[in-house]
Design a protein around this motif. Sequence first.
Motif, short mmCIF file in Angstrom:
data_model
loop_
_atom_site.label_atom_id
_atom_site.label_comp_id
_atom_site.label_asym_id
_atom_site.label_seq_id
_atom_site.Cartn_x
_atom_site.Cartn_y
_atom_site.Cartn_z
N SER A 333 0.86 -1.19 0.00
CA SER A 333 0.00 0.00 0.00
C SER A 333 0.90 1.24 0.00
O SER A 333 0.86 2.04 0.90
N MET A 334 1.73 1.33 -1.02
CA MET A 334 2.78 2.33 -0.99
C MET A 334 2.28 3.74 -1.29
O MET A 334 2.98 4.71 -1.02
N ILE A 335 1.09 3.88 -1.87
CA ILE A 335 0.61 5.20 -2.24
C ILE A 335 -0.46 5.66 -1.25
O ILE A 335 -1.49 5.02 -1.09
N VAL A 336 -0.19 6.76 -0.56
CA VAL A 336 -1.18 7.41 0.29
C VAL A 336 -1.62 8.67 -0.43
O VAL A 336 -0.80 9.51 -0.78
N LEU A 337 -2.90 8.78 -0.65
CA LEU A 337 -3.40 9.91 -1.44
C LEU A 337 -3.73 11.09 -0.54
O LEU A 337 -4.54 10.97 0.38
N GLY A 338 -3.08 12.19 -0.82
CA GLY A 338 -3.32 13.42 -0.07
C GLY A 338 -3.13 14.61 -0.99
O GLY A 338 -3.01 14.47 -2.21
N LYS A 339 -3.05 15.79 -0.40
CA LYS A 339 -3.03 17.00 -1.22
C LYS A 339 -1.75 17.13 -2.05
O LYS A 339 -1.70 17.90 -3.01
N HIS A 340 -0.70 16.34 -1.69
CA HIS A 340 0.53 16.39 -2.46
C HIS A 340 0.56 15.38 -3.61
O HIS A 340 1.52 15.33 -4.37
N SER A 341 -0.48 14.56 -3.71
CA SER A 341 -0.50 13.52 -4.73
C SER A 341 -0.78 14.11 -6.11
O SER A 341 -1.49 15.11 -6.25
N GLY A 342 -0.23 13.45 -7.13
CA GLY A 342 -0.44 13.91 -8.51
C GLY A 342 -1.39 13.02 -9.27
O GLY A 342 -1.90 12.03 -8.76
N VAL A 379 -7.04 11.28 1.56
CA VAL A 379 -8.26 10.82 0.90
C VAL A 379 -8.26 9.29 0.93
O VAL A 379 -7.45 8.64 0.25
N THR A 380 -9.15 8.74 1.72
CA THR A 380 -9.21 7.29 1.85
C THR A 380 -9.87 6.67 0.62
O THR A 380 -10.52 7.36 -0.17
N ASP A 381 -9.71 5.36 0.49
CA ASP A 381 -10.20 4.69 -0.71
C ASP A 381 -11.72 4.81 -0.86
O ASP A 381 -12.23 4.92 -1.97
N ASP A 382 -12.46 4.73 0.26
CA ASP A 382 -13.91 4.83 0.15
C ASP A 382 -14.32 6.21 -0.35
O ASP A 382 -15.25 6.35 -1.17
N VAL A 383 -13.61 7.26 0.09
CA VAL A 383 -13.89 8.61 -0.39
C VAL A 383 -13.50 8.73 -1.86
O VAL A 383 -14.24 9.32 -2.67
N LEU A 384 -12.36 8.16 -2.23
CA LEU A 384 -11.92 8.22 -3.62
C LEU A 384 -12.94 7.56 -4.55
O LEU A 384 -13.26 8.10 -5.62
N LEU A 385 -13.48 6.41 -4.15
CA LEU A 385 -14.45 5.72 -4.99
C LEU A 385 -15.74 6.52 -5.14
O LEU A 385 -16.38 6.51 -6.19
N LYS A 386 -16.11 7.25 -4.09
CA LYS A 386 -17.27 8.14 -4.21
C LYS A 386 -16.99 9.24 -5.24
O LYS A 386 -17.86 9.59 -6.06
N HIS A 485 -7.01 -6.87 2.74
CA HIS A 485 -7.57 -5.65 2.15
C HIS A 485 -7.90 -4.68 3.28
O HIS A 485 -8.41 -5.10 4.33
N GLN A 486 -7.60 -3.41 3.06
CA GLN A 486 -7.84 -2.40 4.08
C GLN A 486 -8.90 -1.41 3.63
O GLN A 486 -9.00 -1.08 2.45
N GLY A 487 -9.67 -0.95 4.60
CA GLY A 487 -10.60 0.14 4.37
C GLY A 487 -10.38 1.19 5.44
O GLY A 487 -10.08 0.86 6.59
N THR A 488 -10.50 2.45 5.07
CA THR A 488 -10.26 3.55 6.00
C THR A 488 -11.41 4.54 5.91
O THR A 488 -11.94 4.80 4.82
N ALA A 489 -11.80 5.07 7.05
CA ALA A 489 -12.86 6.09 7.06
C ALA A 489 -12.62 7.03 8.23
O ALA A 489 -12.01 6.66 9.24
N VAL A 490 -13.14 8.25 8.09
CA VAL A 490 -12.97 9.28 9.11
C VAL A 490 -14.34 9.85 9.46
O VAL A 490 -15.14 10.16 8.57
N ASP A 491 -14.61 9.96 10.76
CA ASP A 491 -15.88 10.55 11.20
C ASP A 491 -15.75 10.95 12.66
O ASP A 491 -14.89 10.43 13.39
N ARG A 492 -16.63 11.87 13.11
CA ARG A 492 -16.65 12.20 14.53
C ARG A 492 -17.21 11.05 15.36
O ARG A 492 -16.90 10.92 16.54
N ASP A 493 -18.04 10.21 14.75
CA ASP A 493 -18.60 9.03 15.40
C ASP A 493 -17.68 7.84 15.07
O ASP A 493 -17.61 7.38 13.93
#
Length: 522
Positions: A333-342, A379-386, A485-493
């Motif tokens: 999982s070498m690529i972490v997608l964030g604001k610096h990603s191209g 940006v997690t994978d679930d957000v990216l797929l959305k 396989h990994q899934g990541t999500a962010v929430d206050r809950d």
Amino acid sequence: MSETRENQSSKRRIRIFDTTLRDGEQAPGASIRPEQKIVIARQLARLGVDVIEPGFAISSPGEFQAIRQISRELQGVEICGFARCVRDDIDAAVAATREAARRRLHLFISASQIHLDFQLRKTQDEVIQTIRSMVAYGKQFVDEIEFSPMDASRSSEEFLYRVIESAIDEGATVINVPDTMGYALPEEFGPLFERIRRNVRGGDRIAYSTHCHNDLGLAVANSLAAIRHGVAQVEVCVNGIGERAGNCSLEELVMAIQTRGESLGVETGIRADQIYETSRLVSRTMHVPIAYNKPIVGRNAFQHESGIHQDGLLKNRNTYEIMDPEAMGIPRSMIVLGKHSGRHAIKHRVAEYGFRLADQELEDLYRRFKATADELKIVTDDVLLKLVGESSGVAAEPYALLDLQVLAGTQRTRIASVTIRRNEDGSEASYAASGEGPLEAVIHCIRQAVPVEAEFEDLELHSLSTGEGAFGEAVVTVQYQGARHQGTAVDRDIILAAARAYVSACNAALLSGRSFGEASGQ
């Protein structure tokens, strides 16, 4: 091929002495039950360590029984009984390890003047007499005696020579020189072993070991310095756990040797493909989380957000990686997608899920991605797929969590209900289940909705901020058809975050098998 084998055979073998179950367990909060020790010991044997120090037999009946079972069961690895230079300690260590196929006794006593004055309250001559009598006593029971002058790096060298010489005179076969307080510098610690050999009678006919703590962050460096000066054994802990800042990290030392073995001229017998599994087992069992930036096994160790790094990695992994994580059992999982990603990294990640976007769709995705990354940082994978779905007009995720309700309390069973949408045909259905905890109840609900036989393997929860409105990040790992396989999500809950992460991991498992419909532009 024959030349490679000759080069390998010419390397000096370094024995790996693992003290995770003894010194590692002394880390605050890391204490484990006897039955858990046995599970970790089995994994250490699979990892290929040469010696296991499974605990301090005198400390409790449960500890004694755990050491006894490990000694009885793990006949293929040497077992080391640990004891102070005290007769009762020696008796307990000898009795607990009696059934080991190969065993040694590890005796220690302080050697620094500050320890003699304020802890032992003994003179130097009294310490020498204790060493002589206790090493001789232990030698009656075992052939292999390892002796450690505790706090050696802060001891007077003249007294250190006397201490080591007295242990050798009485039958010690291994001298372990510890940097107990993590005080030494590599350039002074390594040469110390050569001076000991020259100045101690019998010092050239026994094996040497080292045990370095990490108070100044130099445990691995000091251990490597000791290796360069002839040490044959290094004492380590998985994940570098242990007293205070911990011990020399097994995985860091082993991979330094494996990666720079030609320069060092040494090798170990560790099975690298077991490193990650061992690290995770110790972390989970001892409840000691692994720092994101921990070398080798940390979450960020093989992840890259910089667009320049990501572009290089996609062209050739060796541009920005000196080790192969998959060879250590670490999921790729070498690529972490964030604001610096191209664009290249985003296109690559989307393609891993089986989606090929037209140029205009990719540009639209990139614009949406950048806006989202500014807000979420990663940006997690679930957000990216959305975002892929918004750009292509086709839902990219097989399943989506629409609603979640959980009823929890101290006097009642936890009950949950979820509503899941199957994006292929737009159908929605609700499910209910119970569990001992709220997350277990939620997982039971989702399993009814998502037709994938994925084993829920691991959950990590992290706070991304402080205060009452803090966001929580959930990372869920599932096993499906032999792959993780990994899934990541962010929430206050945090329960909602964990539920979304689990659905995301299941989606990743399904998409990896290409069991879902094709997206536009494929």
